[in-house]
Design an enzyme around this catalytic site. Sequence first.
Site, PDB file in Angstrom:
ATOM      1  N   ARG A 106      -4.665  -2.724   2.936  1.00 31.46           N
ATOM      2  CA  ARG A 106      -5.343  -2.317   4.177  1.00 31.46           C
ATOM      3  C   ARG A 106      -6.577  -3.184   4.377  1.00 31.46           C
ATOM      4  NH1 ARG A 106      -7.211   3.670   3.815  1.00 31.46           N
ATOM      5  NH2 ARG A 106      -4.944   3.913   3.714  1.00 31.46           N
ATOM      6  N   HIS A 151      -7.345   0.456  -1.060  1.00 28.91           N
ATOM      7  CA  HIS A 151      -6.246  -0.255  -0.408  1.00 28.91           C
ATOM      8  C   HIS A 151      -6.625  -1.707  -0.105  1.00 28.91           C
ATOM      9  CE1 HIS A 151      -3.226   2.916   0.560  1.00 28.91           C
ATOM     10  NE2 HIS A 151      -4.271   3.723   0.522  1.00 28.91           N
ATOM     11  N   ASP A 158       0.331   4.029  -0.363  1.00 29.97           N
ATOM     12  CA  ASP A 158       0.691   5.404  -0.035  1.00 29.97           C
ATOM     13  C   ASP A 158       2.202   5.466   0.011  1.00 29.97           C
ATOM     14  OD1 ASP A 158      -2.012   6.036   0.210  1.00 29.97           O
ATOM     15  OD2 ASP A 158      -2.039   5.536   2.338  1.00 29.97           O
ATOM     16  N   GLU A 243      -4.681  13.326  -3.302  1.00 30.73           N
ATOM     17  CA  GLU A 243      -3.649  12.909  -2.348  1.00 30.73           C
ATOM     18  C   GLU A 243      -2.348  12.642  -3.099  1.00 30.73           C
ATOM     19  OE1 GLU A 243      -5.234   9.480  -0.365  1.00 30.73           O
ATOM     20  OE2 GLU A 243      -6.730  10.634   0.758  1.00 30.73           O
ATOM     21  N   HIS A 246      -0.994   8.874  -2.885  1.00 29.30           N
ATOM     22  CA  HIS A 246      -1.894   7.741  -3.107  1.00 29.30           C
ATOM     23  C   HIS A 246      -1.825   7.279  -4.565  1.00 29.30           C
ATOM     24  CE1 HIS A 246      -5.943   5.738  -2.211  1.00 29.30           C
ATOM     25  NE2 HIS A 246      -5.835   5.621  -3.522  1.00 29.30           N
TER      26      HIS A 246
END
Length: 281
Positions: A106, A151, A158, A243, A246
């Site tokens: 990301r 990320h 994810d 999460e 994740h």
Amino acid sequence: MTRLPSAVRGAVTTLAALLALTTASATARADTAPAAPADFVALRTVDRTILQDMRYVTAHNFVGERIDGYRRPLCILTRPAAQALHRAQTKLLRQGYTLKVYDCYRPQRAVNHFVRWAQDLDDQVMKGEFYPNVDKTRLFEDGYIAEKSGHSRGSTLDVTLVRLPTRPTRPTRPYVPGEPLVPCFAPQRDRFPDNSVDMGTGFDCFDTLSHTLDPRVQGEQRANRLLLKSTLEEQGFVNLAEEWWHYTFKPEPHPETYFDFPVSARSLTRAPESPAHDAHR
């Protein structure tokens, strides 16, 4: 006006020329999108069987619009992370499952987009699905949004499980901005269509029910989470406890570097440039 000695005037002129050249070079670099380092790869070049449902290139995410930096629905990872994911996939295929990734590398510009959105308290378009029980003023304090993301270092993703044989990778219908939203923790049959197994909540559900080992999540939902967790941990991935989706491959090749090249095939084919380091690490 005092006249400078000729030697001083010469030094000043030289310095000015160097500053002008530096400024011009910096401007040129700023106009050119950075490229990925050599050890970043497209996941599909390592494993073509892993499904890719890249949410941030679509409007179906907690912001409600395509996120900055996502130019293509493409999973990019460091090569060691991609290879470890391939090993996990090989094991899961024999058990009747496949992995599906929602997000991989990301860019920092995407994280900045998240931060701007979180600071705009009037924008709550997607609250009904992604954070129905969380006040938007608490997104930073509760850890759902941060100014830096693992990320961006390239080894975090994810991910979920899909049972074989798969239904279509994409939902059976596209998300229509403005349509009625269903809470991400509603029964799976009521949530927005997704071909993954039932994990108890949808992806990016800002709720404590998303904690991987939340005791309220039991039965098949808990078994699905534990299957994903145990399989990935065997290959060197570490789960973020808050999460279920994740995971970060360890050791990270770039543990202190946050990259900002866009998510596109072109980022992987251009000559690498020196990455920018986080000044606040």
